[in-house]
Design an enzyme around this catalytic site. Structure first.
Site, PDB file in Angstrom:
ATOM      1  N   ASN A   1     -19.925  -5.086  -9.431  1.00 28.02           N
ATOM      2  CA  ASN A   1     -19.114  -6.215  -9.852  1.00 28.02           C
ATOM      3  C   ASN A   1     -17.965  -5.666 -10.694  1.00 28.02           C
ATOM      4  O   ASN A   1     -18.197  -5.009 -11.716  1.00 28.02           O
ATOM      5  CB  ASN A   1     -19.976  -7.184 -10.670  1.00 28.02           C
ATOM      6  CG  ASN A   1     -19.199  -8.367 -11.198  1.00 28.02           C
ATOM      7  OD1 ASN A   1     -18.223  -8.221 -11.923  1.00 28.02           O
ATOM      8  ND2 ASN A   1     -19.652  -9.563 -10.861  1.00 28.02           N
TER       9      ASN A   1
ATOM     10  N   ASP B   1      -6.858  -5.869  -6.595  1.00 24.58           N
ATOM     11  CA  ASP B   1      -6.509  -6.697  -5.441  1.00 24.58           C
ATOM     12  C   ASP B   1      -7.656  -7.667  -5.160  1.00 24.58           C
ATOM     13  O   ASP B   1      -8.360  -7.553  -4.152  1.00 24.58           O
ATOM     14  CB  ASP B   1      -6.236  -5.815  -4.218  1.00 24.58           C
ATOM     15  CG  ASP B   1      -5.822  -6.630  -3.000  1.00 24.58           C
ATOM     16  OD1 ASP B   1      -5.303  -7.745  -3.184  1.00 24.58           O
ATOM     17  OD2 ASP B   1      -6.025  -6.145  -1.866  1.00 24.58           O
TER      18      ASP B   1
ATOM     19  N   ARG C   1       0.832  -1.206   0.000  1.00 22.88           N
ATOM     20  CA  ARG C   1       0.000   0.000   0.000  1.00 22.88           C
ATOM     21  C   ARG C   1       0.870   1.261   0.000  1.00 22.88           C
ATOM     22  O   ARG C   1       0.527   2.260  -0.632  1.00 22.88           O
ATOM     23  CB  ARG C   1      -0.936  -0.019   1.217  1.00 22.88           C
ATOM     24  CG  ARG C   1      -1.964  -1.145   1.165  1.00 22.88           C
ATOM     25  CD  ARG C   1      -2.805  -1.200   2.427  1.00 22.88           C
ATOM     26  NE  ARG C   1      -3.627  -2.399   2.428  1.00 22.88           N
ATOM     27  CZ  ARG C   1      -3.733  -3.255   3.435  1.00 22.88           C
ATOM     28  NH1 ARG C   1      -3.054  -3.037   4.558  1.00 22.88           N
ATOM     29  NH2 ARG C   1      -4.506  -4.314   3.339  1.00 22.88           N
TER      30      ARG C   1
ATOM     31  N   CYS D   1      -3.353 -13.365  -4.337  1.00 21.55           N
ATOM     32  CA  CYS D   1      -3.062 -13.835  -2.973  1.00 21.55           C
ATOM     33  C   CYS D   1      -3.189 -15.347  -2.857  1.00 21.55           C
ATOM     34  O   CYS D   1      -3.317 -15.879  -1.754  1.00 21.55           O
ATOM     35  CB  CYS D   1      -3.971 -13.150  -1.962  1.00 21.55           C
ATOM     36  SG  CYS D   1      -5.734 -13.455  -2.221  1.00 21.55           S
TER      37      CYS D   1
ATOM     38  N   ASP E   1     -16.371  -2.285  -4.613  1.00 15.59           N
ATOM     39  CA  ASP E   1     -16.487  -3.642  -4.098  1.00 15.59           C
ATOM     40  C   ASP E   1     -17.903  -4.124  -4.328  1.00 15.59           C
ATOM     41  O   ASP E   1     -18.847  -3.321  -4.393  1.00 15.59           O
ATOM     42  CB  ASP E   1     -16.151  -3.697  -2.608  1.00 15.59           C
ATOM     43  CG  ASP E   1     -15.677  -5.077  -2.174  1.00 15.59           C
ATOM     44  OD1 ASP E   1     -14.443  -5.267  -2.038  1.00 15.59           O
ATOM     45  OD2 ASP E   1     -16.521  -5.962  -1.998  1.00 15.59           O
TER      46      ASP E   1
ATOM     47  N   PHE F   1     -11.958  -4.184  -5.894  1.00 17.97           N
ATOM     48  CA  PHE F   1     -11.995  -5.130  -4.779  1.00 17.97           C
ATOM     49  C   PHE F   1     -11.452  -4.453  -3.514  1.00 17.97           C
ATOM     50  O   PHE F   1     -10.597  -4.975  -2.819  1.00 17.97           O
ATOM     51  CB  PHE F   1     -11.184  -6.395  -5.084  1.00 17.97           C
ATOM     52  CG  PHE F   1     -11.470  -7.028  -6.424  1.00 17.97           C
ATOM     53  CD1 PHE F   1     -12.561  -7.866  -6.595  1.00 17.97           C
ATOM     54  CD2 PHE F   1     -10.654  -6.769  -7.522  1.00 17.97           C
ATOM     55  CE1 PHE F   1     -12.819  -8.455  -7.829  1.00 17.97           C
ATOM     56  CE2 PHE F   1     -10.902  -7.341  -8.756  1.00 17.97           C
ATOM     57  CZ  PHE F   1     -11.995  -8.186  -8.920  1.00 17.97           C
TER      58      PHE F   1
END
Length: 408
Positions: free
Chosen positions: A290, A312, A224, A352, A262, A240
């Site tokens: 979305n 992300d 970040r 991730c 989001d 996201f």
């Protein structure tokens, strides 16, 4: 040799264990000297009877034994676990100095020698997740030791909250539950379960009871900062956003505007509170949408309202069997973002998932750039923060990929 039940394993299992990987899979077990109790400690030996290590046994799990030690002289008493706790805490004190130590991951499972245990610190509240039966048996002892060690260091910590409301516990034969840990040292009350943390100079309220995972994603802390360094004057789309952390860092870095997107309205409510808390309402707005559909819609509008896009997403794959579909998902959002950005615009993109290995993620980026007819100028390639240490002999600990590009 201690008087533990012995588990004899295959040569394949032995080779992996000798290399330092702490998992013995069910198909690698050849025989048991007698039937162990699930969650108990067993000695793992080679076909020739040579000692390999000691770990927690569980026949509910595909991971039949989670190795805890490779030293035949270890005694698994309070002193053993205290050494492990101090080692983990001292490491964080070194790699997360100053204010960062008040908001970091204190125990990262296998990477700290605590298989299946995660403990995050959010100021004066510790949040734990226990995903192995062996750790479940020892958790209260470890929680008490953590509180003692931190308090001895002069750290103000009230206690431990357990977030064991995850399906994966069922694979270990455990039920889901959450609540304040039942240990004498706990001073937590229900009123303490929305702690305020400060990360990168920004303030957040963490919902440790209902937030995702343990309440806040600590692994992107320094990524970040990397976003903030190049955000000045940019019009940023944070996709996201969850509770708004990347968006707020971009705003703090001087972004002209930030749209935080989001699909979860509940997550955006928390993001809006964080925007207010940091007095950034003039810079950051939220949008419930979305992301896949929004990127398509923005492209169809025929102009480029953003010159910096952050991707992300949650993990698109949590097993090797779904990597191919995950590849398509990652490629789709990255391709859409690359097409939307003007030449000279900036892209931050992440994965991730451990199963989406770095080489595969890079391959996806190359394909997306080719299809978008752009070139990528790499600014930075990063990983998770060092409080989530990567053990080279345990590839599962290496999971976060983060890339910053200029699109040219």
């Amino acid at each position: 040799m201690r008087n533990f039940i012995q588990i004899t394993i295959t040569k394949k299992g032995e080779n992996r264990a000798r290399m330092g990987h702490p998992w013995v899979f069910e198909g690698e077990v050849l025989k048991e000297s007698e039937k162990p109790e699930n969650g108990s400690l067993v000695d793992v030996v080679s076909e020739k009877g040579k000692y390999i290590g000691t770990g927690f046994y569980n026949d509910h799990s595909k991971i039949r034994v989670r190795l805890l030690s490779y030293n035949a002289n270890d005694r698994f008493d309070e002193a053993f676990f205290e050494r492990r706790v101090r080692y983990a805490v001292d490491y964080r004190k070194t790699v997360m100095p100053g204010a960062d130590f008040a908001c970091c991951r204190l125990i990262f499972g296998e990477a700290d020698g605590f298989p299946g245990l995660t403990v995050d610190r959010f100021d004066d509240v510790l949040v734990a997740q226990v995903l192995s039966l062996g750790m479940e048996r020892h958790k209260n002892q470890i929680f008490s030791l953590l509180l003692r060690v931190l308090r001895e260091m002069g750290e103000r910590v009230k206690g431990v909250y357990e977030r064991n409301d995850v399906k994966i516990r069922e694979l270990e034969g455990m039920s889901e539950k959450k609540g304040i840990a039942q240990i004498p040292e706990n001073e937590l009350t229900e009123a303490d379960l929305m702690p305020i943390i400060v990360e990168n100079g920004l303030s957040y309220m963490v919902d440790v009871v209902n937030g995702q995972k343990t309440g806040f994603f600590l692994d992107q802390k320094y990524n970040r900062q990397a976003v903030a360094r190049i955000a000045k004057g940019k019009h940023v789309l944070d996709c996201f956003t969850h509770t708004g952390a990347f968006a707020l860092n971009a705003a703090r870095g001087g972004a002209a505007s930030v749209t935080a997107v989001d699909i979860s309205g509940e997550a955006l409510k928390t993001a809006q509170q964080n925007i207010l808390r940091n007095h950034l309402v003039d810079v950051v707005t939220t949008r419930e949408a979305n992301v896949f559909e929004l990127l398509t819609e923005l492209k169809a509008q025929g102009h480029a309202p953003y010159d910096f896009i952050i991707l992300d997403p949650p993990a698109f794959t949590k097993s090797s069997s779904t990597v191919r579909s995950a590849f398509r998902g990652y490629k789709e959002i990255n391709l859409k973002a690359m097409k939307l950005l003007p030449r000279g615009g900036y892209l931050a993109t992440c994965s991730c998932s451990h199963f989406m290995e770095d080489a595969l993620f890079v391959k996806m980026l190359h394909e997306a750039a080719h299809d978008a007819q752009v070139s990528l100028r790499q600014i930075e390639a990063r990983q998770q923060a060092p409080d989530h240490p990567i053990l080279y002999n345990v590839p599962e600990t290496d999971y976060l990929k983060f890339y910053l590009f200029q699109v040219v």
